[in-house]
Design a protein around this motif. Structure first.
Motif, mmCIF file in Angstrom:
data_model
loop_
_atom_site.group_PDB
_atom_site.id
_atom_site.type_symbol
_atom_site.label_atom_id
_atom_site.label_comp_id
_atom_site.label_asym_id
_atom_site.label_seq_id
_atom_site.Cartn_x
_atom_site.Cartn_y
_atom_site.Cartn_z
ATOM 1 N N GLY A 20 0.613 -1.202 0.012
ATOM 2 C CA GLY A 20 -0.021 0.028 0.008
ATOM 3 C C GLY A 20 0.785 1.349 -0.025
ATOM 4 O O GLY A 20 0.265 2.444 -0.460
ATOM 5 N N ASP A 21 2.226 1.024 0.397
ATOM 6 C CA ASP A 21 2.966 2.198 0.374
ATOM 7 C C ASP A 21 3.343 2.491 -1.316
ATOM 8 O O ASP A 21 3.065 1.778 -2.147
ATOM 9 C CB ASP A 21 4.287 2.062 1.031
ATOM 10 C CG ASP A 21 3.789 2.148 2.577
ATOM 11 O OD1 ASP A 21 2.966 3.209 2.750
ATOM 12 O OD2 ASP A 21 4.386 1.583 3.221
ATOM 13 N N GLY A 60 9.115 -0.592 -6.083
ATOM 14 C CA GLY A 60 9.698 -1.896 -6.608
ATOM 15 C C GLY A 60 9.642 -1.464 -8.431
ATOM 16 O O GLY A 60 9.819 -2.409 -9.151
ATOM 17 N N ILE A 61 9.544 -0.124 -8.711
ATOM 18 C CA ILE A 61 9.627 0.003 -10.097
ATOM 19 C C ILE A 61 11.024 0.363 -10.408
ATOM 20 O O ILE A 61 12.028 1.332 -9.904
ATOM 21 C CB ILE A 61 8.988 1.198 -10.590
ATOM 22 C CG1 ILE A 61 7.500 1.036 -10.124
ATOM 23 C CG2 ILE A 61 9.210 1.710 -12.080
ATOM 24 C CD1 ILE A 61 6.334 1.819 -10.493
ATOM 25 N N HIS A 120 17.854 4.691 -4.489
ATOM 26 C CA HIS A 120 16.675 3.823 -4.253
ATOM 27 C C HIS A 120 15.974 4.911 -3.569
ATOM 28 O O HIS A 120 16.076 5.292 -2.683
ATOM 29 C CB HIS A 120 17.082 2.863 -3.214
ATOM 30 C CG HIS A 120 17.852 1.569 -3.468
ATOM 31 N ND1 HIS A 120 18.394 0.594 -2.932
ATOM 32 C CD2 HIS A 120 18.615 1.483 -5.062
ATOM 33 C CE1 HIS A 120 19.214 -0.239 -3.523
ATOM 34 N NE2 HIS A 120 19.279 0.310 -4.686
ATOM 35 N N GLU A 121 14.497 4.720 -3.757
ATOM 36 C CA GLU A 121 13.485 5.576 -3.100
ATOM 37 C C GLU A 121 12.529 4.796 -2.615
ATOM 38 O O GLU A 121 11.998 3.823 -3.140
ATOM 39 C CB GLU A 121 12.996 6.423 -4.098
ATOM 40 C CG GLU A 121 13.959 7.498 -4.829
ATOM 41 C CD GLU A 121 13.129 8.363 -5.829
ATOM 42 O OE1 GLU A 121 12.065 8.193 -6.359
ATOM 43 O OE2 GLU A 121 14.148 9.030 -6.469
ATOM 44 N N VAL A 122 12.135 5.099 -1.124
ATOM 45 C CA VAL A 122 11.091 4.424 -0.439
ATOM 46 C C VAL A 122 10.322 5.233 0.285
ATOM 47 O O VAL A 122 10.836 6.323 0.919
ATOM 48 C CB VAL A 122 11.660 3.606 0.930
ATOM 49 C CG1 VAL A 122 10.677 2.934 1.508
ATOM 50 C CG2 VAL A 122 12.698 2.344 0.167
ATOM 51 N N THR A 123 8.984 5.239 0.054
ATOM 52 C CA THR A 123 7.998 6.435 0.437
ATOM 53 C C THR A 123 6.762 5.998 1.014
ATOM 54 O O THR A 123 6.182 4.817 0.585
ATOM 55 C CB THR A 123 7.705 7.509 -0.923
ATOM 56 O OG1 THR A 123 8.788 8.045 -1.301
ATOM 57 C CG2 THR A 123 6.679 8.437 -0.291
ATOM 58 N N VAL A 124 6.574 6.426 2.371
ATOM 59 C CA VAL A 124 5.535 5.698 2.955
ATOM 60 C C VAL A 124 4.129 6.443 2.636
ATOM 61 O O VAL A 124 4.098 7.622 2.623
ATOM 62 C CB VAL A 124 5.584 5.661 4.487
ATOM 63 C CG1 VAL A 124 4.621 5.295 5.551
ATOM 64 C CG2 VAL A 124 6.943 4.875 4.727
ATOM 65 N N ARG A 150 -3.689 3.863 0.974
ATOM 66 C CA ARG A 150 -3.178 3.193 -0.202
ATOM 67 C C ARG A 150 -2.914 3.711 -1.499
ATOM 68 O O ARG A 150 -3.688 4.507 -1.752
ATOM 69 C CB ARG A 150 -4.140 1.800 -0.396
ATOM 70 C CG ARG A 150 -3.554 0.942 -1.481
ATOM 71 C CD ARG A 150 -4.508 -0.395 -1.512
ATOM 72 N NE ARG A 150 -3.776 -1.368 -2.257
ATOM 73 C CZ ARG A 150 -2.902 -2.176 -1.841
ATOM 74 N NH1 ARG A 150 -2.945 -2.283 -0.442
ATOM 75 N NH2 ARG A 150 -2.458 -3.309 -2.598
ATOM 76 N N GLY A 151 -1.546 3.607 -1.656
ATOM 77 C CA GLY A 151 -1.119 4.514 -2.950
ATOM 78 C C GLY A 151 -1.063 5.917 -2.794
ATOM 79 O O GLY A 151 -1.112 6.554 -3.662
ATOM 80 N N CYS A 152 -1.207 6.349 -1.445
ATOM 81 C CA CYS A 152 -1.262 7.743 -1.155
ATOM 82 C C CYS A 152 -2.325 8.584 -1.750
ATOM 83 O O CYS A 152 -2.211 9.676 -1.950
ATOM 84 C CB CYS A 152 0.383 8.462 -1.811
ATOM 85 S SG CYS A 152 1.835 7.747 -0.812
#
Length: 269
Positions: free
Chosen positions: A123-124, A185-186, A257-261, A265-267
């Motif tokens: 969902g992130d 994951g892209i 690498h980018e990680v965003t919370v 779901r899906g912002c």
């Protein structure tokens, strides 16, 4: 990228003032991976009043993800001897509950006084732990010969330019050729491409990436920037918890690498 909550905790944001031993930091990140795998924070050399933040929110360390056993498939760490900080990215694709966890450890002497984790799961933003694991394992993060180390200032400037270019088109990030970006994951960027695959468009104003916290490791050309990323989360337009993790070689960005919370779901997009 599309693509953070603004909570300023002095114990986490402040950098340690004295340099420290690399071996100590390395042992601590090994212990951190073991602690997360076992779900046992007490395996770490924690200060009695250690500060623990998860996705920018203060939390009881005994109730956070660090107290849950997690199957770890891959990990990579940075060790910053100048500011006595360390960073670890954990890929947990085969865990029953998949995660990607980015953690910053702050030390006073050989004791951890603050832990800050960005914990991403289903969902992130564009989260896909299986894809993230597959791509990160292909990357080459070999130690750089000391004679070829970039300065701390050069490494930091490369990451800041990347973030600043999203709001100011006149700022040119120093992309390498090739440059590969792993957003959630892209993956964008062919490993042997002669083109620049990391370029980012300018986002609409107002757009300022605040609350940046850094870990720099010259021996790997490594840089982690924890930040509060605006715009992407419709419920948190002023910023949601995010990290950018870079490999810089010869002053040029090789990997991102980018990680965003996301709060929903899906912002919400």
């Amino acid at each position: 990228m599309f693509v953070p909550v603004l909570f300023v905790c002095a114990g986490v944001v402040a950098q340690a003032s004295a340099a420290c031993d690399r071996t100590m930091l390395q042992k601590a990140t090994v212990a951190y991976v073991q602690a997360q795998a076992a779900g046992q924070p007490d395996l770490l050399p924690l200060a009695k009043n250690v500060s623990y933040l998860e996705n920018d929110a203060p939390m009881d360390i005994k109730k956070g993800v660090l107290s849950q056993p997690v199957t770890i498939d891959f990990d990579r760490s940075l060790h910053d001897t100048t500011t006595c900080t360390a960073f670890t990215e954990l890929s947990a694709a085969t865990n029953k509950h998949p995660y990607v966890i980015n953690t910053r450890l702050l030390f006073t002497g050989d004791t951890i006084t603050a832990i800050e984790s960005v914990v991403a799961d289903d969902g992130d933003w564009v989260f896909n732990a299986t894809s993230q694991l597959a791509w990160t394992k292909t990357e080459k993060w070999d130690p750089i010969p000391e004679a070829k180390w970039d300065s701390r200032a050069t490494i930091k400037a490369a990451g800041d330019a990347y973030l600043d270019s999203w709001t100011n088109g006149s700022i040119k990030a120093p992309y390498g050729t090739p440059c590969a970006r792993l957003e959630g994951g892209i993956y964008t960027g062919e490993r042997n491409s002669s083109s620049n695959s990391c370029f980012m468009p300018v986002f609409p104003e107002p757009f300022t990436i605040r609350n940046r916290r850094y870990v720099i490791d010259e021996s790997l050309g490594g840089l982690a920037i924890f930040n509060d990323f605006p715009f992407i989360d419709l419920k948190k337009p002023n910023g949601t918890a995010s990290t950018n993790f870079f490999r810089v070689e010869g002053g040029l960005i090789r990997y991102i690498h980018e990680v965003t919370v996301c709060s929903t779901r899906g912002c919400g997009r």
